[in-house]
Design a protein around this motif. Structure first.
Motif, PDB file in Angstrom:
ATOM      1  N   TYR A  35     -10.976 -11.437 -10.406  1.00 45.57           N
ATOM      2  CA  TYR A  35     -10.754 -11.930  -9.063  1.00 45.57           C
ATOM      3  C   TYR A  35     -12.092 -12.113  -8.351  1.00 45.57           C
ATOM      4  N   HIS A  42      -9.403 -12.294   0.967  1.00 50.08           N
ATOM      5  CA  HIS A  42      -8.560 -11.533   0.067  1.00 50.08           C
ATOM      6  C   HIS A  42      -8.919 -11.894  -1.373  1.00 50.08           C
ATOM      7  N   PHE A  88     -14.154  -8.784  -8.902  1.00 47.99           N
ATOM      8  CA  PHE A  88     -13.420  -7.613  -9.385  1.00 47.99           C
ATOM      9  C   PHE A  88     -12.756  -7.925 -10.719  1.00 47.99           C
ATOM     10  N   PRO A 101     -14.449  -1.360  -9.232  1.00 47.00           N
ATOM     11  CA  PRO A 101     -15.065  -1.289  -7.897  1.00 47.00           C
ATOM     12  C   PRO A 101     -15.728  -2.588  -7.468  1.00 47.00           C
TER      13      PRO A 101
ATOM     14  N   TYR B  33       3.709  -6.295  -5.168  1.00 45.65           N
ATOM     15  CA  TYR B  33       2.766  -5.185  -5.125  1.00 45.65           C
ATOM     16  C   TYR B  33       2.268  -4.961  -3.711  1.00 45.65           C
ATOM     17  N   TYR B  35      -1.322  -3.194  -2.244  1.00 39.25           N
ATOM     18  CA  TYR B  35      -2.620  -2.607  -2.499  1.00 39.25           C
ATOM     19  C   TYR B  35      -3.252  -2.283  -1.159  1.00 39.25           C
ATOM     20  N   GLN B  37      -7.290  -1.623   0.646  1.00 42.84           N
ATOM     21  CA  GLN B  37      -8.735  -1.697   0.440  1.00 42.84           C
ATOM     22  C   GLN B  37      -9.416  -1.148   1.681  1.00 42.84           C
ATOM     23  N   GLN B  41     -14.817  -1.120  -0.020  1.00 43.51           N
ATOM     24  CA  GLN B  41     -14.507  -0.408  -1.254  1.00 43.51           C
ATOM     25  C   GLN B  41     -13.594  -1.245  -2.141  1.00 43.51           C
ATOM     26  N   LYS B  42     -13.149  -0.637  -3.220  1.00 40.71           N
ATOM     27  CA  LYS B  42     -12.383  -1.404  -4.189  1.00 40.71           C
ATOM     28  C   LYS B  42     -10.927  -1.514  -3.759  1.00 40.71           C
ATOM     29  N   VAL B  43     -10.239  -2.398  -4.411  1.00 40.91           N
ATOM     30  CA  VAL B  43      -8.811  -2.591  -4.191  1.00 40.91           C
ATOM     31  C   VAL B  43      -8.059  -1.481  -4.926  1.00 40.91           C
ATOM     32  N   SER B  48       4.207  -0.941  -7.244  1.00 44.01           N
ATOM     33  CA  SER B  48       4.746  -2.198  -7.750  1.00 44.01           C
ATOM     34  C   SER B  48       6.266  -2.143  -7.672  1.00 44.01           C
ATOM     35  N   GLU B  56       6.305   1.203 -10.435  1.00 42.62           N
ATOM     36  CA  GLU B  56       5.273   2.207 -10.610  1.00 42.62           C
ATOM     37  C   GLU B  56       4.618   2.469  -9.260  1.00 42.62           C
ATOM     38  N   PHE B  91      -3.006  -5.233   1.324  1.00 43.58           N
ATOM     39  CA  PHE B  91      -2.688  -6.523   0.715  1.00 43.58           C
ATOM     40  C   PHE B  91      -1.363  -6.447  -0.021  1.00 43.58           C
ATOM     41  N   GLN B 101      -1.678 -13.354 -10.296  1.00 38.40           N
ATOM     42  CA  GLN B 101      -1.346 -12.492  -9.171  1.00 38.40           C
ATOM     43  C   GLN B 101      -1.911 -13.136  -7.901  1.00 38.40           C
ATOM     44  N   PHE B 103      -2.539 -12.923  -3.933  1.00 39.91           N
ATOM     45  CA  PHE B 103      -2.666 -11.977  -2.843  1.00 39.91           C
ATOM     46  C   PHE B 103      -2.413 -12.674  -1.509  1.00 39.91           C
ATOM     47  N   GLY B 104      -1.806 -11.925  -0.596  1.00 39.72           N
ATOM     48  CA  GLY B 104      -1.715 -12.393   0.778  1.00 39.72           C
ATOM     49  C   GLY B 104      -3.026 -12.170   1.502  1.00 39.72           C
TER      50      GLY B 104
END
Lengths: 109, 112
Positions: A35, A42, A88, A101, B33, B35, B37, B41-43, B48, B56, B91, B101, B103-104
């Protein structure tokens, strides 16, 4: 649990230089996705790799999936200022994903 | 091009309050999903959802969190009693075939 690491954390390049980010998973993956996230934006899906040793290209971007399906790389040839953002990887087990990360890319004009 | 939409774009709430974040996934997608963030930092995967039930969930998704798909189009994330550390961008994403996938745009949640 599964961990996904990426290096480097940051990369600053001059426009026209190449860029590579590496992704490593602690477990064998069923697939990996990449991504791009622009600042304030986003994540935007770039590609999915499924097969061991798979290589896919999208214009200046080359994606590889390792033979052991635990690592992957994204290579950008001749970067442009429009490539700026955070890249990512997301390691997949079926339809569930763990994100790395990210590598933040800056491109200097 | 179809897209995932999320509302609101920004939500400010006081600690201890309940919030509901809303998402409209792409209509023919089957997996959904949430998520989050934290800034810079990371997602992080939260949960899900498939076939009208949780598929999950992560350690972050504790009893304070719940998800629903109340009417076949909306997909909501509820946080019952918000904490300061819940401040993040949330997200929503959905997957169709072949597993791209989407994302919004995200909801920025600020807990004060």
């Amino acid at each position: 649990g599964q961990q996904v690491m990426q290096i480097p954390q940051y990369q600053h390049v001059q426009e026209g230089e190449d860029f590579t980010t590496y992704c490593n998973s602690s477990t064998t993956l069923s697939n990996i996705q990449w991504y791009k996230q622009r600042p304030g934006g986003h994540p935007v899906f770039l590609i999915q790799l499924v097969k061991s040793g798979e290589v896919k290209k999208q214009k200046r971007l080359t994606f590889q999936f390792g033979e052991a399906k635990k690592n992957s790389s994204l290579h950008i040839t001749a970067t442009q200022t429009t490539d700026v953002g955070t890249y990512f990887c997301a390691g997949g087990h079926g339809q569930n994903f763990v994100f790395g990360p990210g590598t933040r890319l800056s491109v200097l004009p | 091009e179809p897209e995932v939409t999320q509302t609101p774009s920004h939500q400010v709430t006081q600690m201890g309050q309940e919030v509901i974040l809303r998402c409209v996934p792409i209509s023919n997608h089957l997996y959904f999903y949430w998520y989050r963030q934290i800034l810079g930092q990371k997602v992080e995967f939260l949960v899900s959802f498939y076939n009208n039930e949780i598929s999950e969930k992560s350690e972050i998704f504790d009893d304070q969190f719940s998800v629903e798909r109340p009417d076949g189009s909306n997909f909501t994330l509820k946080i019952r009693s918000t904490k300061l550390e819940d401040s993040a961008m949330y997200f929503c994403a959905s997957i169709g075939q072949p597993y791209e996938q989407y994302f919004g745009p995200g909801t920025r949640l600020t807990v004060t």
